[in-house]
Design an enzyme around this catalytic site. Structure first.
Site, PDB file in Angstrom:
ATOM      1  N   PRO A   9     -12.139  -6.522   4.003  1.00  0.00           N
ATOM      2  CA  PRO A   9     -12.589  -6.175   5.343  1.00  0.00           C
ATOM      3  C   PRO A   9     -12.803  -4.679   5.572  1.00  0.00           C
ATOM      4  O   PRO A   9     -12.023  -3.849   5.118  1.00  0.00           O
ATOM      5  CB  PRO A   9     -11.467  -6.707   6.249  1.00  0.00           C
ATOM      6  CG  PRO A   9     -10.291  -6.885   5.364  1.00  0.00           C
ATOM      7  CD  PRO A   9     -10.841  -7.213   4.011  1.00  0.00           C
ATOM      8  N   ASN A  10     -13.876  -4.407   6.283  1.00  0.00           N
ATOM      9  CA  ASN A  10     -14.263  -3.062   6.745  1.00  0.00           C
ATOM     10  C   ASN A  10     -14.844  -2.168   5.662  1.00  0.00           C
ATOM     11  O   ASN A  10     -15.326  -1.077   5.974  1.00  0.00           O
ATOM     12  CB  ASN A  10     -13.084  -2.348   7.443  1.00  0.00           C
ATOM     13  CG  ASN A  10     -12.644  -3.088   8.684  1.00  0.00           C
ATOM     14  OD1 ASN A  10     -13.466  -3.388   9.544  1.00  0.00           O
ATOM     15  ND2 ASN A  10     -11.372  -3.437   8.773  1.00  0.00           N
ATOM     16  N   ARG A  17     -17.031   6.228   9.344  1.00  0.00           N
ATOM     17  CA  ARG A  17     -15.930   7.007   9.922  1.00  0.00           C
ATOM     18  C   ARG A  17     -14.920   7.325   8.817  1.00  0.00           C
ATOM     19  O   ARG A  17     -14.987   6.797   7.724  1.00  0.00           O
ATOM     20  CB  ARG A  17     -15.257   6.231  11.052  1.00  0.00           C
ATOM     21  CG  ARG A  17     -16.165   6.075  12.262  1.00  0.00           C
ATOM     22  CD  ARG A  17     -15.388   5.643  13.468  1.00  0.00           C
ATOM     23  NE  ARG A  17     -14.322   6.583  13.779  1.00  0.00           N
ATOM     24  CZ  ARG A  17     -13.241   6.267  14.488  1.00  0.00           C
ATOM     25  NH1 ARG A  17     -13.067   5.048  14.932  1.00  0.00           N
ATOM     26  NH2 ARG A  17     -12.325   7.167  14.735  1.00  0.00           N
ATOM     27  N   TYR A  22     -12.277   8.196   2.972  1.00  0.00           N
ATOM     28  CA  TYR A  22     -13.105   7.286   2.165  1.00  0.00           C
ATOM     29  C   TYR A  22     -14.413   7.893   1.673  1.00  0.00           C
ATOM     30  O   TYR A  22     -15.163   7.233   0.965  1.00  0.00           O
ATOM     31  CB  TYR A  22     -13.402   6.014   2.961  1.00  0.00           C
ATOM     32  CG  TYR A  22     -12.147   5.270   3.375  1.00  0.00           C
ATOM     33  CD1 TYR A  22     -11.291   4.724   2.421  1.00  0.00           C
ATOM     34  CD2 TYR A  22     -11.808   5.126   4.721  1.00  0.00           C
ATOM     35  CE1 TYR A  22     -10.136   4.051   2.791  1.00  0.00           C
ATOM     36  CE2 TYR A  22     -10.655   4.455   5.104  1.00  0.00           C
ATOM     37  CZ  TYR A  22      -9.825   3.929   4.138  1.00  0.00           C
ATOM     38  OH  TYR A  22      -8.680   3.267   4.501  1.00  0.00           O
ATOM     39  N   ASN A  73     -10.877  -5.097  -4.392  1.00  0.00           N
ATOM     40  CA  ASN A  73     -10.327  -4.185  -3.393  1.00  0.00           C
ATOM     41  C   ASN A  73     -10.106  -5.046  -2.146  1.00  0.00           C
ATOM     42  O   ASN A  73     -11.051  -5.263  -1.375  1.00  0.00           O
ATOM     43  CB  ASN A  73     -11.278  -3.026  -3.093  1.00  0.00           C
ATOM     44  CG  ASN A  73     -10.669  -2.051  -2.087  1.00  0.00           C
ATOM     45  OD1 ASN A  73      -9.676  -2.372  -1.428  1.00  0.00           O
ATOM     46  ND2 ASN A  73     -11.254  -0.881  -1.970  1.00  0.00           N
ATOM     47  N   ALA A  76      -7.472  -4.149   3.813  1.00  0.00           N
ATOM     48  CA  ALA A  76      -6.233  -4.340   4.597  1.00  0.00           C
ATOM     49  C   ALA A  76      -5.456  -5.586   4.164  1.00  0.00           C
ATOM     50  O   ALA A  76      -4.223  -5.634   4.323  1.00  0.00           O
ATOM     51  CB  ALA A  76      -6.566  -4.412   6.076  1.00  0.00           C
ATOM     52  N   GLU A  97      -6.899  -4.436  -9.487  1.00  0.00           N
ATOM     53  CA  GLU A  97      -6.925  -4.054  -8.070  1.00  0.00           C
ATOM     54  C   GLU A  97      -7.409  -2.605  -7.961  1.00  0.00           C
ATOM     55  O   GLU A  97      -6.949  -1.754  -8.728  1.00  0.00           O
ATOM     56  CB  GLU A  97      -5.501  -4.180  -7.533  1.00  0.00           C
ATOM     57  CG  GLU A  97      -5.285  -3.716  -6.121  1.00  0.00           C
ATOM     58  CD  GLU A  97      -3.796  -3.791  -5.739  1.00  0.00           C
ATOM     59  OE1 GLU A  97      -2.940  -4.015  -6.629  1.00  0.00           O
ATOM     60  OE2 GLU A  97      -3.507  -3.613  -4.548  1.00  0.00           O
ATOM     61  N   HIS A  99      -8.278   0.638  -5.152  1.00  0.00           N
ATOM     62  CA  HIS A  99      -8.298   1.234  -3.814  1.00  0.00           C
ATOM     63  C   HIS A  99      -8.977   2.582  -3.899  1.00  0.00           C
ATOM     64  O   HIS A  99      -8.651   3.387  -4.782  1.00  0.00           O
ATOM     65  CB  HIS A  99      -6.885   1.399  -3.262  1.00  0.00           C
ATOM     66  CG  HIS A  99      -6.201   0.090  -3.079  1.00  0.00           C
ATOM     67  ND1 HIS A  99      -6.530  -0.766  -2.058  1.00  0.00           N
ATOM     68  CD2 HIS A  99      -5.270  -0.537  -3.828  1.00  0.00           C
ATOM     69  CE1 HIS A  99      -5.801  -1.859  -2.173  1.00  0.00           C
ATOM     70  NE2 HIS A  99      -5.034  -1.760  -3.241  1.00  0.00           N
ATOM     71  N   ARG A 106      -0.233   7.483   1.846  1.00  0.00           N
ATOM     72  CA  ARG A 106      -0.649   7.305   3.239  1.00  0.00           C
ATOM     73  C   ARG A 106       0.501   6.675   4.040  1.00  0.00           C
ATOM     74  O   ARG A 106       1.657   6.928   3.774  1.00  0.00           O
ATOM     75  CB  ARG A 106      -1.936   6.479   3.267  1.00  0.00           C
ATOM     76  CG  ARG A 106      -3.109   7.196   2.564  1.00  0.00           C
ATOM     77  CD  ARG A 106      -4.365   6.369   2.588  1.00  0.00           C
ATOM     78  NE  ARG A 106      -4.823   6.147   3.948  1.00  0.00           N
ATOM     79  CZ  ARG A 106      -5.769   5.252   4.269  1.00  0.00           C
ATOM     80  NH1 ARG A 106      -6.346   4.531   3.324  1.00  0.00           N
ATOM     81  NH2 ARG A 106      -6.131   5.103   5.524  1.00  0.00           N
TER      82      ARG A 106
HETATM   83  O1  CA2 Z   1      -8.266   2.720  -0.115  1.00  0.00           O
HETATM   84  C1  CA2 Z   1      -8.774   1.590  -0.081  1.00  0.00           C
HETATM   85  O2  CA2 Z   1      -9.709   1.234  -0.793  1.00  0.00           O
HETATM   86  C2  CA2 Z   1      -8.253   0.566   0.948  1.00  0.00           C
HETATM   87  O3  CA2 Z   1      -8.230  -0.714   0.333  1.00  0.00           O
HETATM   88  C3  CA2 Z   1      -9.240   0.611   2.105  1.00  0.00           C
HETATM   89  C4  CA2 Z   1      -8.836  -0.239   3.303  1.00  0.00           C
HETATM   90  C5  CA2 Z   1      -7.381   0.015   3.705  1.00  0.00           C
HETATM   91  O4  CA2 Z   1      -6.988  -0.919   4.702  1.00  0.00           O
HETATM   92  C6  CA2 Z   1      -6.414  -0.078   2.520  1.00  0.00           C
HETATM   93  O5  CA2 Z   1      -5.111   0.229   2.957  1.00  0.00           O
HETATM   94  C7  CA2 Z   1      -6.837   0.865   1.414  1.00  0.00           C
HETATM   95  C8  CA2 Z   1      -9.792   0.039   4.472  1.00  0.00           C
HETATM   96  C9  CA2 Z   1     -11.239  -0.348   4.178  1.00  0.00           C
HETATM   97  C10 CA2 Z   1     -12.273   0.490   4.856  1.00  0.00           C
HETATM   98  O6  CA2 Z   1     -11.885   0.958   6.134  1.00  0.00           O
HETATM   99  C11 CA2 Z   1     -12.718   1.819   6.834  1.00  0.00           C
HETATM  100  C12 CA2 Z   1     -12.155   2.493   7.909  1.00  0.00           C
HETATM  101  C13 CA2 Z   1     -12.930   3.359   8.636  1.00  0.00           C
HETATM  102  C14 CA2 Z   1     -14.256   3.557   8.315  1.00  0.00           C
HETATM  103  C15 CA2 Z   1     -14.822   2.888   7.258  1.00  0.00           C
HETATM  104  C16 CA2 Z   1     -14.053   2.012   6.524  1.00  0.00           C
END
Ligand code: CA2
Length: 144
Positions: A9-10, A17, A22, A73, A76, A97, A99, A106
């Protein structure tokens, strides 16, 4: 060889953002990078992204008999999903896996990963290059 690359997700919002965490590149840029890594490693692949835990579980189940390894990946869901862990255990495919960020440095809640309980290897904090390391590991290290 055929690898399934799963993104949770996301991740489809990359570049929009939190560029400090990222980076500035988009999800389309990530997919292009993964495509290049797979081509270089000489492996077939499919990339799948979903914001839904159930869709990710179903895709892992469907990988059985069709793929030789999984790069995931879970975003969340890393920190919450027993269902994704169980699906990986159920299909028994080698999995790495990835990230983008260094989850260990973090928030406290990002330090635990259910998927790490199954994955052969976890790559964190290397950005897009983490996917390359995972793909290379499965193609030339773990599998041949
Ligand atoms: O560091 C990573 O790849 C994560 O898997 C990314 C996830 C986070 O929940 C994990 O703890 C670590 C978040 C995915 C993307 O989130 C965004 C947030 C804001 C803007 C764009 C993407």
């Amino acid at each position: 060889m055929r690898l399934l690359i799963l993104n949770g997700p996301n991740l489809n919002m990359l570049g929009i953002r939190e560029p400090d965490i990222y980076g500035h590149e988009s999800y389309a840029d990530l997919c292009r990078a993964i495509e290049g890594y797979c081509r270089q490693a000489g492996t077939d692949f499919e990339i799948f992204q979903s914001n839904s835990e159930g869709d990710l579980v179903t895709k892992i189940q469907e990988a059985y008999g069709h793929f030789d390894g999984i790069v995931i990946n879970p975003a969340a869901y890393t920190h919450t999903s027993v269902a994704i862990l169980d699906a990986l255990k159920a299909v028994g495919l080698p999995a790495v896996e990835v990230h983008l960020s260094d989850v260990q440095s973090r928030e406290e809640f990002r330090r635990f990963s259910y998927v790490s309980l199954y994955a052969e290897k976890t790559v964190t904090g290397k950005g897009f290059a983490g996917y390359e390391e995972a793909i290379r590991y499965l193609v030339s290290g773990r599998l041949k």
